[in-house]
Write an enzyme that holds these catalytic residues in place. Structure first.
Site, short mmCIF file in Angstrom:
data_model
loop_
_atom_site.label_atom_id
_atom_site.label_comp_id
_atom_site.label_asym_id
_atom_site.label_seq_id
_atom_site.Cartn_x
_atom_site.Cartn_y
_atom_site.Cartn_z
N PRO A 23 0.85 -1.20 0.00
CA PRO A 23 0.00 0.00 0.00
C PRO A 23 0.88 1.24 0.00
O PRO A 23 1.73 1.40 0.87
CB PRO A 23 -0.78 -0.14 1.32
CG PRO A 23 0.09 -0.98 2.20
CD PRO A 23 0.85 -1.90 1.30
N GLN A 79 -6.48 -0.82 2.82
CA GLN A 79 -5.77 -0.41 4.04
C GLN A 79 -6.31 0.91 4.58
O GLN A 79 -6.50 1.86 3.82
CB GLN A 79 -4.27 -0.26 3.81
CG GLN A 79 -3.51 -0.03 5.11
CD GLN A 79 -2.04 0.31 4.91
OE1 GLN A 79 -1.71 1.38 4.43
NE2 GLN A 79 -1.17 -0.62 5.29
N CYS A 108 3.14 3.26 9.12
CA CYS A 108 3.54 4.55 8.53
C CYS A 108 4.38 5.34 9.53
O CYS A 108 3.93 5.64 10.63
CB CYS A 108 2.32 5.36 8.13
SG CYS A 108 2.76 6.93 7.35
N HIS A 175 7.34 -5.03 8.31
CA HIS A 175 8.40 -4.24 7.69
C HIS A 175 9.57 -4.26 8.66
O HIS A 175 9.45 -3.79 9.79
CB HIS A 175 7.91 -2.81 7.46
CG HIS A 175 8.87 -1.98 6.68
ND1 HIS A 175 8.48 -0.86 5.97
CD2 HIS A 175 10.21 -2.06 6.49
CE1 HIS A 175 9.53 -0.32 5.39
NE2 HIS A 175 10.59 -1.03 5.69
N ASN A 210 14.10 -4.38 1.84
CA ASN A 210 15.29 -4.90 1.12
C ASN A 210 14.94 -5.64 -0.16
O ASN A 210 15.72 -6.48 -0.62
CB ASN A 210 16.13 -5.85 2.01
CG ASN A 210 16.59 -5.20 3.28
OD1 ASN A 210 16.52 -3.99 3.45
ND2 ASN A 210 17.07 -6.02 4.22
N ALA A 232 7.62 -2.19 -2.29
CA ALA A 232 7.11 -0.84 -2.51
C ALA A 232 8.01 -0.12 -3.52
O ALA A 232 7.70 -0.05 -4.70
CB ALA A 232 7.04 -0.06 -1.20
#
Length: 484
Positions: A23, A79, A108, A175, A210, A232
């Site tokens: 997202p 999301q 975020c 993440h 990564n 992303a």
């Protein structure tokens, strides 16, 4: 049908998806999702949607989800960012018929998330997160998933993941960076944290961080044991990443622009995608970078893309045998390839050495720009500096604003309540008071209204009395007539 959970949800609803598009705010819109699906992506997320805005604004719902409903765009996860259980669930109820799951954004790290109190800035509020996920799990007809960032401590990260699983989370995306690892300080994501979470929970886990090419995806799955891998930035620079290909940039750009014609989106989204796709080429053709930034129509963007293609084809035709890519790139700049984000020291070196000598300015480190050094300022700030040489961008010299007593935003300098305008308006309305500093005159208008009502009564009273006298006189005349 009963709601699928955990492994069954991943296997049947998400079709055992391994390759996932993340997202991304204003960047994972329908057109880009369809492009990514054509080139290997098996699952996509919508851009992050604001639950409160989604709940109250029908246009926001239509523009960001309802009008984008498309049978080719499944499986799809919507999301939301939120910090209130009721608001989150009510927004999710309005979205659940258009997707396969609802994701709560807990990853975020940006300043807007800190100001709005959502994303990674909720990761210490476990009671609130439990209430949000429990309620969503109870009320929604689709599963609830979460995307998180890690804590520096692996043990705390594992407990965090287990808490979310216990509350009802059916899939977890991890993440492998902390909320402090962003921008020039991003660094390398920790697959060790992701592996520990995968071993500690019984729900499917996706890894994020990564991922620049297909070999990274395969290595991540092998090392961490996750069910899938999310990309992303790697996907933005090469939408064919999950195919294991590095196509010509203009091929991807032309295909994307054709999809945009069929499924329109804001021009700012399209421009941002081309800046990513053409990133390395635009370092060579700086003039076209400026043109792409200024263009106002989709046709104008198509023209810039065509010009970039022609320049690259001309460069290919004039290429010498055995010539190798410049600037240390693995491929020539017209080929889709990852952009490796440099750290603060590397950026400083780029700005001081290669950027100055070759006329290609590298990205600057945030902390260096904040010092006010004009050589490290953005182009926009350099222009402001030219117009006003005395202007300083040193944050320590910025005026300090007094805060609102209610919410912490800057207060009005002449506010009688020492509040920002929003809070002042609520209080002035509630107390029927005036605040000349914010131009709010509830008391004055109320008094004028009362005065007008009194004046109207004053005008009506004589008419009533005259009508009454006339009626009395008429009655006397009738009585006299009766007597005679």
């Amino acid at each position: 049908m009963p709601k699928l959970r955990g492994e069954a949800f991943w296997r049947e609803t998400l079709r055992s998806a391994h390759y996932v598009v993340a997202p991304m705010v204003d960047q994972s819109e329908l057109a880009w999702r369809l492009l990514s699906r054509r080139h290997g992506a098996q699952l996509c997320y919508t851009p992050m949607l604001h639950a409160q805005v989604f709940l109250r604004d029908a246009n926001y719902r239509r523009e960001n989800l309802y009008d984008e409903a498309c049978p080719e765009d499944r499986p799809l996860i919507v999301q939301f960012c939120a910090n209130d259980p009721e608001v989150f669930v009510q927004a999710a109820l309005l979205a659940q018929d258009y997707c396969d799951a609802i994701d709560l954004n807990l990853g975020c790290p940006q300043m807007i998330a800190k100001r709005g109190h959502y994303g990674a800035f909720l990761q210490e509020e476990w009671d609130l997160l439990q209430r949000m996920i429990l309620l969503a799990n109870e009320k929604l007809s689709v599963p609830i998933t979460c995307k998180i960032r890690v804590f520096p401590d692996i043990g705390k990260t594992v407990k965090y993941a287990q808490m979310l699983e216990k509350a009802g989370c059916q899939l977890l995306t991890v993440h492998g960076r902390t909320k402090e690892q962003k921008g020039p300080l991003a660094g390398v994501a920790s697959w060790e944290h992701i592996q520990a979470v995968r071993k500690a929970v019984n729900i499917p886990v996706f890894a994020n961080g990564n991922i620049q090419c297909l070999s990274d995806v395969e290595e991540c799955i092998r090392k961490t044991g996750v069910h899938g891998v999310m990309s992303a930035e790697g996907n933005l620079h090469n939408p064919a990443l999950f195919e294991g290909r590095n196509p010509l940039v203009w091929e991807m750009a032309e295909e994307y622009l054709e999809i945009v014609r069929k499924y329109p989106c804001p021009l700012s989204y399209v421009r941002a995608h081309l800046f990513k796709l053409w990133h390395h080429t635009l370092q060579v053709y700086q003039q076209l970078r400026e043109e792409l930034a200024k263009v106002k129509t989709l046709e104008g963007i198509v023209d810039v893309n065509r010009e970039l293609k022609l320049r690259c084809q001309e460069e290919i035709a004039n290429q010498k045998e055995g010539e190798k890519p410049k600037e240390g790139l693995p491929f020539f700049h017209w080929i889709c390839q990852p952009y490796i984000r440099p750290g603060p020291k590397e950026r400083c070196r780029e700005n001081g050495d290669s950027g100055t000598e070759k006329g290609v300015r590298g990205k600057r480190a945030l902390e260096e720009e904040e010092d006010g050094n004009s050589e490290l300022l953005s182009k926009n700030k350099q222009k402001k500096k030219l117009r006003n040489p005395n202007k300083s961008f040193d944050p320590s010299l910025k005026p300090k604003y007094a805060k609102c007593d209610q919410c912490g935003n800057p207060k009005g300098t002449k506010c009688v309540f020492n509040m920002c305008r929003g809070c002042c308006k609520k209080r002035a309305f509630k107390e029927v008071a005036d605040c000349p500093g914010h131009g709010l005159l509830f008391k004055t208008k109320y008094e004028k209204s009362l005065s007008w009502q009194h004046s109207q009564r004053g005008i009506q009273t004589p008419e009533i009395s005259q009508r009454g006298d006339a009626e009395v006189g008429e009655t006397a005349v009738l009585n006299e007539a009766g007597d005679s």
